[in-house]
Design a protein around this motif. Structure first.
Motif, PDB file in Angstrom:
ATOM      1  N   ARG A  87     114.258 -11.807   6.047  1.00  0.00           N
ATOM      2  CA  ARG A  87     113.626 -11.470   7.322  1.00  0.00           C
ATOM      3  C   ARG A  87     112.141 -11.854   7.327  1.00  0.00           C
ATOM      4  O   ARG A  87     111.632 -12.411   8.311  1.00  0.00           O
ATOM      5  CB  ARG A  87     113.791  -9.980   7.634  1.00  0.00           C
ATOM      6  CG  ARG A  87     113.279  -9.596   9.026  1.00  0.00           C
ATOM      7  CD  ARG A  87     113.524  -8.123   9.331  1.00  0.00           C
ATOM      8  NE  ARG A  87     113.092  -7.824  10.684  1.00  0.00           N
ATOM      9  CZ  ARG A  87     113.816  -7.967  11.774  1.00  0.00           C
ATOM     10  NH1 ARG A  87     115.060  -8.441  11.676  1.00  0.00           N
ATOM     11  NH2 ARG A  87     113.339  -7.671  12.966  1.00  0.00           N
ATOM     12  N   ALA A  91     110.476 -14.684   9.672  1.00  0.00           N
ATOM     13  CA  ALA A  91     109.392 -14.312  10.589  1.00  0.00           C
ATOM     14  C   ALA A  91     108.161 -15.179  10.379  1.00  0.00           C
ATOM     15  O   ALA A  91     107.529 -15.625  11.338  1.00  0.00           O
ATOM     16  CB  ALA A  91     109.041 -12.833  10.417  1.00  0.00           C
ATOM     17  N   TRP A  98     107.597 -15.137  16.829  1.00  0.00           N
ATOM     18  CA  TRP A  98     108.647 -14.222  16.362  1.00  0.00           C
ATOM     19  C   TRP A  98     108.606 -12.907  17.133  1.00  0.00           C
ATOM     20  O   TRP A  98     109.645 -12.388  17.540  1.00  0.00           O
ATOM     21  CB  TRP A  98     108.487 -13.966  14.871  1.00  0.00           C
ATOM     22  CG  TRP A  98     109.395 -12.908  14.309  1.00  0.00           C
ATOM     23  CD1 TRP A  98     109.056 -11.628  13.968  1.00  0.00           C
ATOM     24  CD2 TRP A  98     110.799 -13.046  14.020  1.00  0.00           C
ATOM     25  NE1 TRP A  98     110.144 -10.953  13.489  1.00  0.00           N
ATOM     26  CE2 TRP A  98     111.225 -11.791  13.507  1.00  0.00           C
ATOM     27  CE3 TRP A  98     111.703 -14.079  14.140  1.00  0.00           C
ATOM     28  CZ2 TRP A  98     112.543 -11.578  13.114  1.00  0.00           C
ATOM     29  CZ3 TRP A  98     113.023 -13.864  13.754  1.00  0.00           C
ATOM     30  CH2 TRP A  98     113.437 -12.625  13.248  1.00  0.00           C
ATOM     31  N   GLN A 103     115.166  -8.542  20.444  1.00  0.00           N
ATOM     32  CA  GLN A 103     115.851  -8.072  19.235  1.00  0.00           C
ATOM     33  C   GLN A 103     117.166  -8.813  19.035  1.00  0.00           C
ATOM     34  O   GLN A 103     117.551  -9.117  17.904  1.00  0.00           O
ATOM     35  CB  GLN A 103     116.098  -6.566  19.328  1.00  0.00           C
ATOM     36  CG  GLN A 103     114.849  -5.724  19.092  1.00  0.00           C
ATOM     37  CD  GLN A 103     115.176  -4.249  18.924  1.00  0.00           C
ATOM     38  OE1 GLN A 103     116.225  -3.781  19.367  1.00  0.00           O
ATOM     39  NE2 GLN A 103     114.295  -3.514  18.284  1.00  0.00           N
ATOM     40  N   GLN A 106     116.296 -12.207  17.631  1.00  0.00           N
ATOM     41  CA  GLN A 106     115.889 -12.064  16.233  1.00  0.00           C
ATOM     42  C   GLN A 106     117.108 -11.853  15.337  1.00  0.00           C
ATOM     43  O   GLN A 106     117.206 -12.444  14.252  1.00  0.00           O
ATOM     44  CB  GLN A 106     114.919 -10.903  16.081  1.00  0.00           C
ATOM     45  CG  GLN A 106     113.532 -11.169  16.642  1.00  0.00           C
ATOM     46  CD  GLN A 106     112.571 -10.010  16.394  1.00  0.00           C
ATOM     47  OE1 GLN A 106     112.945  -8.991  15.814  1.00  0.00           O
ATOM     48  NE2 GLN A 106     111.330 -10.160  16.834  1.00  0.00           N
TER      49      GLN A 106
END
Length: 224
Positions: A87, A91, A98, A103, A106
């Motif tokens: 993660r 990012a 980002w 969400q 992501q």
């Protein structure tokens, strides 16, 4: 993260970066997205993480000639999950945009990036001819909770390839947040350049599609 095609791609994309600039990027790459309280963890634990990962890569190489891509992917994926802070790597590779992604985007990006990262290792470490990995007991500090673990793969004949790992101390142990090909070429820096182009032209959905296509290409269609 990941040898031949990874090093060649990184070299062509980032060969002009100076060492000082790269180390600056590494500090950014290693910076936590939040800074929880951390217990003191010996540096030896960080080198142990890389030694274990190198053993997993050797297993993948030894099975490359007789085990299909999907099965090698399934065997290596848990090791990548254990060793990498994917993660954080994603990012930082995406950059400031980002935080502007939803969400859902992501989450889909992280799934696609994980698949791509594992596929890259499976594709690059797919044959064994007596190579051996070594991990130096010496480490290079980047701060109280960050360090570089020095590693290399040596063929039976020819020069060794340096693959160093930038690591960050987390509540669940030391995690890799960048890989340095040839000791200086930052995979995160290369990805950041590649991802920026895709994001500028198509946004988060385009990057998901690009990572999915790359995973399929690396696996010769095994990962559809």
């Amino acid at each position: 993260m990941p040898i031949s095609s990874t090093a060649a791609t990184a070299s062509s994309a980032a060969a002009g970066l100076r060492r000082r600039s790269l180390l600056g990027l590494l500090v950014i790459a290693a910076a936590p997205l939040g800074r929880p309280a951390l217990a003191d963890v010996p540096q030896a634990d960080a080198t142990s993480v890389i030694k274990r990962f190198n053993e997993a890569l050797l297993d993948a190489m030894r099975s490359g000639g007789h085990v299909d891509f999907n099965d090698r992917f399934k065997a290596l994926a848990p090791e990548v999950d254990q060793v990498f802070d994917l993660r954080t790597v994603l990012a930082v590779s995406v950059g400031p945009s980002w935080t502007t992604l939803s969400q859902d985007q992501q989450g889909r990006l992280l799934d696609a990036f994980r698949r791509y990262t594992v596929a890259t290792y499976v594709a690059n470490f797919d044959s064994y001819a007596g190579q051996r990995f070594t991990v130096s007991p010496d480490t290079r500090s980047l701060g109280a909770d960050r360090m570089v673990v020095l590693s290399r793969i040596t063929p039976v004949r020819g020069d060794a390839t340096e693959l160093d790992y930038v690591m960050r101390q987390t509540p669940s142990g030391w995690k890799v947040v960048d890989v340095l090909a040839a000791g200086t070429i930052s995979r995160v820096a290369v990805q950041r350049s590649d991802f920026r182009h895709v994001l500028t032209n198509g946004g988060g959905d385009a990057l998901v599609a690009t990572l999915q296509r790359k995973s399929s290409d690396l696996s010769s269609g095994a990962l559809a």
